[in-house]
Design an enzyme around this catalytic site. Structure first.
Site, PDB file in Angstrom:
ATOM      1  N   HIS A 106       0.850  -1.192   0.000  1.00  0.00           N
ATOM      2  CA  HIS A 106       0.000   0.000   0.000  1.00  0.00           C
ATOM      3  C   HIS A 106       0.884   1.240   0.000  1.00  0.00           C
ATOM      4  CE1 HIS A 106      -3.329  -2.691   1.785  1.00  0.00           C
ATOM      5  NE2 HIS A 106      -3.450  -2.585   0.469  1.00  0.00           N
ATOM      6  N   HIS A 246       2.641  -3.734   6.851  1.00  0.00           N
ATOM      7  CA  HIS A 246       1.647  -2.704   6.549  1.00  0.00           C
ATOM      8  C   HIS A 246       1.632  -1.688   7.691  1.00  0.00           C
ATOM      9  CE1 HIS A 246      -0.647  -4.542   3.112  1.00  0.00           C
ATOM     10  NE2 HIS A 246       0.079  -5.567   3.491  1.00  0.00           N
ATOM     11  N   GLU A 319       0.835  -4.929  11.171  1.00  0.00           N
ATOM     12  CA  GLU A 319       0.419  -3.534  11.042  1.00  0.00           C
ATOM     13  C   GLU A 319       1.295  -2.728  12.001  1.00  0.00           C
ATOM     14  OE1 GLU A 319      -1.706  -2.334   8.931  1.00  0.00           O
ATOM     15  OE2 GLU A 319      -2.986  -4.006   8.308  1.00  0.00           O
TER      16      GLU A 319
HETATM   17 ZN   LIG Z   1      -1.692  -1.838   4.115  1.00  0.00          ZN
END
Ligand SMILES: [Zn+2]
Length: 547
Positions: A106, A246, A319
């Site tokens: 991302h 992420h 995360e």
């Molecule tokens: Zn992500």
């Protein structure tokens, strides 16, 4: 030329980046790599694409014996997707367990690239001085894909008009979508395992979680897929553990994302327990929270579901910092002063995963049983070959790997629907929809494993099996062999009898000391050579254990 500027002219960069962005917008933005973009001076410790390439090449040049850098493919706009391999004898594919770490699916999650670079430096710069790092580099092959989405990450640095210039808060790749001006696919909803199954992604190109027009429609997901597929060597996936980085939330997430079921049919209980143990231990080391991916929200077509679902890789999403914030700017754009403490925070968690990733079942204390030279729960293909000698006589009911059917004869179980682990096993045929005996064995069927290198002091071979029969005789049999150097030695057999023997899983354990240090193959045969009889055989949970 706007591109390839150096940091010394730092004060001018935002304007230059903006000009590049405007040019890209006017031109449609997809013709090829646009000019290099950069972080603002206040965030200059973050690495843009060019700076990342410079850094990883510098590390490889400084540590040529343990670090190699390759491109494994190109992004939509043609940027190289770079991977580093870190291991002793790095140019050789040694028989060492492999661990994969990737970052920046991302675009706006720039801290993940910093975590990937931190990991490279952790392993390379401390090799030879830190005993833990040295031991891991010597005994593992660690792969790091630094930037899965370089087009998106560079584009994210080109929005001077945004609330927090130059950031665009961009997430997806930069692939155009036919019939709309909305650009980009969410690469982490584009993997081909239960793609689009479960309302965990969007069909709308305008959405942040647009899954693409088909699984694997993004070049970037295909690059990761092709690399991971290439690590199936000798029939066995070499990568045992994986972390995809992420932001944000300070979470350690295990599969599956597509379902809220803890142990669906495509996960074994043993593997689920291993995920939970590894996840919780990891979280205890970095202060994150460990949970199933779908506990956060349901996702489908994401990377970790594919890694485990297809390859049985113990795959986690991390995360990173910070915990949930009320705005996208708070979530994904921590000041560059946070890079050093928040990447170093994960040092012990990274070393733990690289260590236990050598055999994740260590996390549940199953080292002796499940961490030997071979373990196959038969849930995915691990290279078994049917009829390896081309001499089998089975006209039906040949060995096959899959989901068995529950069948019976006169009320007695013949083929068991219940496997020893997961949902699949090796059994002699599947129902073909052509009558009750369509899966009955007739003749002899043989199946052989991939070659397995035994250590100097091997533990035993252990497997579960059944040999169910009615109206049988000693002409019928189930047999197990060890094959080495072209010689096949029988180590177990059960012969048929006239007494009905229903299906019931039983474990066989046989020593392998006679083959110490050799390359061996495991062979199973089942024979139905009599008349008017019904034979079903099955095998599951095949292991060569530690001593
Ligand atoms: Zn992500």
């Amino acid at each position: 030329m706007v591109g390839r500027h150096r940091r010394s002219s730092i004060g001018l960069l935002p304007r230059i980046a903006s000009a590049a962005a405007l040019a890209a917008l006017v031109l449609g933005g997809a013709a090829g790599p646009t000019a290099a973009a950069d972080f603002p001076p206040s965030d200059s410790l973050y690495h843009n694409y060019a700076e990342m390439v410079t850094d990883i090449n510098a590390v490889a040049a400084a540590h040529p014996d343990i670090v190699e850098v390759h491109s494994i493919g190109k992004s939509y706009q043609g940027r190289d997707i770079w991977i580093a391999k870190i291991s002793d004898n790095v140019a050789t594919d040694e028989p060492e367990p492999e661990i994969l770490i990737d970052a920046l699916h991302h675009a706006r999650e720039h801290l993940t690239l910093e975590q990937a670079l931190y990991t490279l430096h952790l392993l390379a710069d401390n090799y030879g001085t830190d005993p833990t790092v040295t031991s891991l580099v010597n005994s593992r092959e660690v792969w790091i894909i630094f930037d899965v989405n370089p087009d998106g990450a560079e584009y994210d640095l080109t929005c001077l008009h945004s609330a927090k210039p130059p950031y665009c808060a961009w997430r997806k790749n930069r692939q155009p979508n036919a019939g709309t001006s909305y650009v980009g696919t969410d690469i982490n909803r584009n993997y081909g395992y239960h793609w689009g199954c479960c309302s965990g992604s969007s069909t709308k190109p305008s959405s942040l979680t647009y899954r693409g027009r088909a699984a694997w429609s993004t070049p970037e997901a295909r690059v990761v897929r092709d690399f991971v597929n290439s690590r199936v060597v000798g029939g066995i996936q070499q990568i045992r553990a994986h972390i995809t980085l992420h932001t944000n939330g300070e979470l350690v997430l295990w599969p599956y994302g597509y379902t809220t079921a803890n142990v669906p049919r495509d996960m074994s209980v043993v593997d689920h327990n291993t995920f939970v143990a590894m996840g919780r231990k990891t979280a205890s080391l970095n202060g994150y929270t460990a949970e199933q991916s779908s506990d956060l929200y349901v996702t489908d077509g994401d990377e970790i579901d594919w890694m485990y679902g297809v390859h049985r890789i113990f795959s986690f999403t991390w995360e990173l910092y910070p915990t949930e914030k009320p705005t996208v700017w708070g979530d994904h754009y921590p000041a560059d002063e946070r890079i050093a403490p928040q990447t170093a925070r994960n040092r012990n968690a990274l070393l733990y995963v690289i260590n236990v990733g050598g055999c994740p079942y260590r996390a549940i204390g199953q080292t002796k049983a499940l961490c030997g030279p071979f373990y196959d729960d038969l849930e995915i293909s691990r290279g078994w070959q049917v009829n390896p000698d081309r001499t089998d006589t089975a006209t039906r009911g040949a060995w096959s790997r899959g989901i068995p059917a529950g069948t019976s004869s006169g009320g007695h179980a013949m083929q068991l629907a219940r496997t020893a682990s997961g949902t699949k096993d090796l059994s002699t045929g599947r129902p073909a929809g052509a009558g009750p005996n369509a899966y009955d064995l007739d003749g002899t069927t043989t199946i052989r494993s991939v070659p397995i290198q035994l250590p100097a002091a091997p533990g035993p071979l252990s497997f579960l099996y059944y040999f169910a029969h009615t109206n049988s005789s000693s002409a019928d049999s189930f047999r197990a062999y060890i094959e080495a150097g072209g010689v096949r030695t029988q180590i177990y057999r059960e012969l048929g009898t006239h007494v009905l023997d229903p299906a019931r899983w039983a474990r066989v354990t046989r020593p392998l000391t006679a083959w110490a240090g050799q390359s061996v193959q495991i062979v199973f045969t089942a024979s139905d050579l009599g008349h008017d009889n019904l034979i079903e055989a099955a095998v599951d949970d095949v292991r060569i254990e530690r001593p």
